[in-house]
Design a protein around this motif. Structure first.
Motif, PDB file in Angstrom:
ATOM      1  N   VAL A  28       9.334  -1.266  -4.515  1.00 15.74           N
ATOM      2  CA  VAL A  28       8.705  -2.000  -5.626  1.00 15.74           C
ATOM      3  C   VAL A  28       9.064  -1.333  -6.947  1.00 15.74           C
ATOM      4  O   VAL A  28       9.392  -1.997  -7.937  1.00 15.74           O
ATOM      5  N   SER A  33       9.753  -5.995  -8.380  1.00 11.59           N
ATOM      6  CA  SER A  33       9.445  -7.269  -7.751  1.00 11.59           C
ATOM      7  C   SER A  33       8.993  -7.018  -6.317  1.00 11.59           C
ATOM      8  O   SER A  33       9.711  -6.356  -5.542  1.00 11.59           O
ATOM      9  N   LEU A  34       7.832  -7.560  -5.967  1.00 12.96           N
ATOM     10  CA  LEU A  34       7.337  -7.397  -4.604  1.00 12.96           C
ATOM     11  C   LEU A  34       8.205  -8.166  -3.620  1.00 12.96           C
ATOM     12  O   LEU A  34       8.462  -7.720  -2.495  1.00 12.96           O
ATOM     13  N   ALA A  37      11.436  -6.245  -3.033  1.00 16.84           N
ATOM     14  CA  ALA A  37      11.100  -5.048  -2.250  1.00 16.84           C
ATOM     15  C   ALA A  37      10.872  -5.416  -0.786  1.00 16.84           C
ATOM     16  O   ALA A  37      11.307  -4.703   0.125  1.00 16.84           O
ATOM     17  N   GLN A  45       7.171 -11.467   2.091  1.00 14.15           N
ATOM     18  CA  GLN A  45       6.413 -11.107   0.892  1.00 14.15           C
ATOM     19  C   GLN A  45       4.913 -11.046   1.165  1.00 14.15           C
ATOM     20  O   GLN A  45       4.249 -10.107   0.693  1.00 14.15           O
ATOM     21  N   SER A  49       2.617  -7.783   0.377  1.00 14.83           N
ATOM     22  CA  SER A  49       1.392  -7.803  -0.443  1.00 14.83           C
ATOM     23  C   SER A  49       0.223  -7.212   0.331  1.00 14.83           C
ATOM     24  O   SER A  49      -0.568  -6.425  -0.203  1.00 14.83           O
ATOM     25  N   VAL A  64      -0.253  -1.253  -8.077  1.00 16.20           N
ATOM     26  CA  VAL A  64       0.684  -2.255  -8.585  1.00 16.20           C
ATOM     27  C   VAL A  64      -0.086  -3.323  -9.359  1.00 16.20           C
ATOM     28  O   VAL A  64      -1.102  -3.839  -8.877  1.00 16.20           O
ATOM     29  N   ARG A  66       0.248  -7.044 -10.562  1.00 22.74           N
ATOM     30  CA  ARG A  66       1.048  -8.215 -10.221  1.00 22.74           C
ATOM     31  C   ARG A  66       0.879  -9.254 -11.322  1.00 22.74           C
ATOM     32  O   ARG A  66      -0.232  -9.483 -11.802  1.00 22.74           O
ATOM     33  N   SER A  71       6.151  -7.393 -10.636  1.00 28.05           N
ATOM     34  CA  SER A  71       5.189  -6.370 -10.224  1.00 28.05           C
ATOM     35  C   SER A  71       5.527  -5.065 -10.933  1.00 28.05           C
ATOM     36  O   SER A  71       6.685  -4.627 -10.944  1.00 28.05           O
TER      37      SER A  71
END
Length: 312
Positions: A28, A33-34, A37, A45, A49, A64, A66, A71
């Motif tokens: 991340v 970006s989640l 990652a 995704q 999360s 993090v 968001r 992120s």
């Protein structure tokens, strides 16, 4: 009561995340970006999360932020990421070190085998092993069954093969082949011209050309003739199958040899097989290793080959 450290390591806190979660946090930080990652570490995704939220609950801090733009690490997240990077780098170094150890172990194989197996079965097994493991250097030490056990127990060999009646003390093993002992003599010997089998009592009182005490051949013969007065003093006591065979071919006297060792001599009639009534001269040939240390790496592969390519 002393407040000095006891020297006993404390277990890790339940708040320390696992390596997978730390690797995700580092991804991340790299991508901002989640989603990207998640793709890098090979999960969805939503799973990423969920893992980040679980780590935040575990640590008790937000890691993090968001937003629709991506992120971003919080201040606490940036600090945790620095610590995580050191942990992951140490884990990678640990993994590389273990792989190097495994590679060093797999680059050599030390085999100890009793004489008959070393001369007549192992060459074929080792040729097959070389096809599967061309980079493994193999060393072979041949000796009697007692010497094989000593080498294994002292750590001088990774895998052994013996011919005796039972597994030596301190070792585990598995039967890999079967063998039969045969009484043989030169064609000029009176036994070679007899029509009837000799009986165990006559075999027991006859001085024979034999392997030394401690050999698998000698153990089987001693046990087979124990109920018939035991073996007479040997005519010759020699330290190798080849030497016993040469003495028998030369006419020195009758000998007892593995069936595996005399195929050519019987076919060419340089030796004659002498039937013996009322005594069983069969034996199991075993792979052996120290108790509780089942073979791994190339030793395990060689053991598998002996079962795929039995010798008898």
């Amino acid at each position: 009561m002393s407040s000095e450290p006891s020297g006993i390591p404390h277990p890790l806190s339940h708040r320390v995340p696992d390596l997978g979660a730390l690797e995700l946090l580092l991804a991340v930080a790299r991508h901002g970006s989640l989603g990207r990652a998640a793709r890098e570490v090979g999960i969805t995704q939503p799973a990423a999360s969920s893992r980040i939220r679980s780590m935040e609950r575990q640590l008790g801090v937000a890691l993090v932020d968001r937003s629709p733009r991506g992120s971003r690490l919080t201040d606490a997240g940036a600090l945790v990421t620095d610590w995580a990077r050191r942990i992951v780098e140490s884990a990678e170094a640990f993994d590389a070190g273990v792989q190097a150890l495994r590679g060093r172990r797999d680059s050599r194989l030390r085999v100890a085998a009793s004489m008959t197996i070393a001369e007549y079965l192992l060459p074929g097994w080792l040729i097959a092993l070389r096809s599967d493991r061309p980079d493994t250097a193999v060393s072979l030490q041949a000796g009697n069954s007692a010497a094989v056990a000593e080498r294994l127990l002292s750590g001088e060999a990774d895998l052994g093969f013996v011919e005796g009646l039972a597994i030596p003390e301190g070792l585990d093993g598995a039967v890999v082949a079967h063998d039969r002992l045969v009484v043989v003599a030169a064609p000029s010997h009176p036994w070679a011209r007899r029509r009837e089998p000799i009986d165990p009592a006559e075999l027991a009182v006859t001085p024979l050309v034999l392997r030394e005490r401690g050999s698998g051949t000698r153990q089987v013969l001693d046990a087979a003739l124990a109920g018939h007065g035991g073996l007479a003093e040997p005519l010759l006591e020699l330290a190798s199958t080849t030497a016993v065979k040469a003495a028998a071919v030369s006419g020195a006297g009758p000998a007892v040899l593995s069936e595996l060792a005399i195929t050519e001599e019987l076919a060419s009639r340089r030796l004659a097989a002498i039937p013996v009534a009322g005594v069983l001269l069969r034996r199991d040939l075993r792979a052996v290793w120290p108790t509780g240390h089942r073979p791994t790496g190339p030793a395990r592969d060689l053991l598998s080959l002996t079962r795929a390519r039995p010798g008898g």
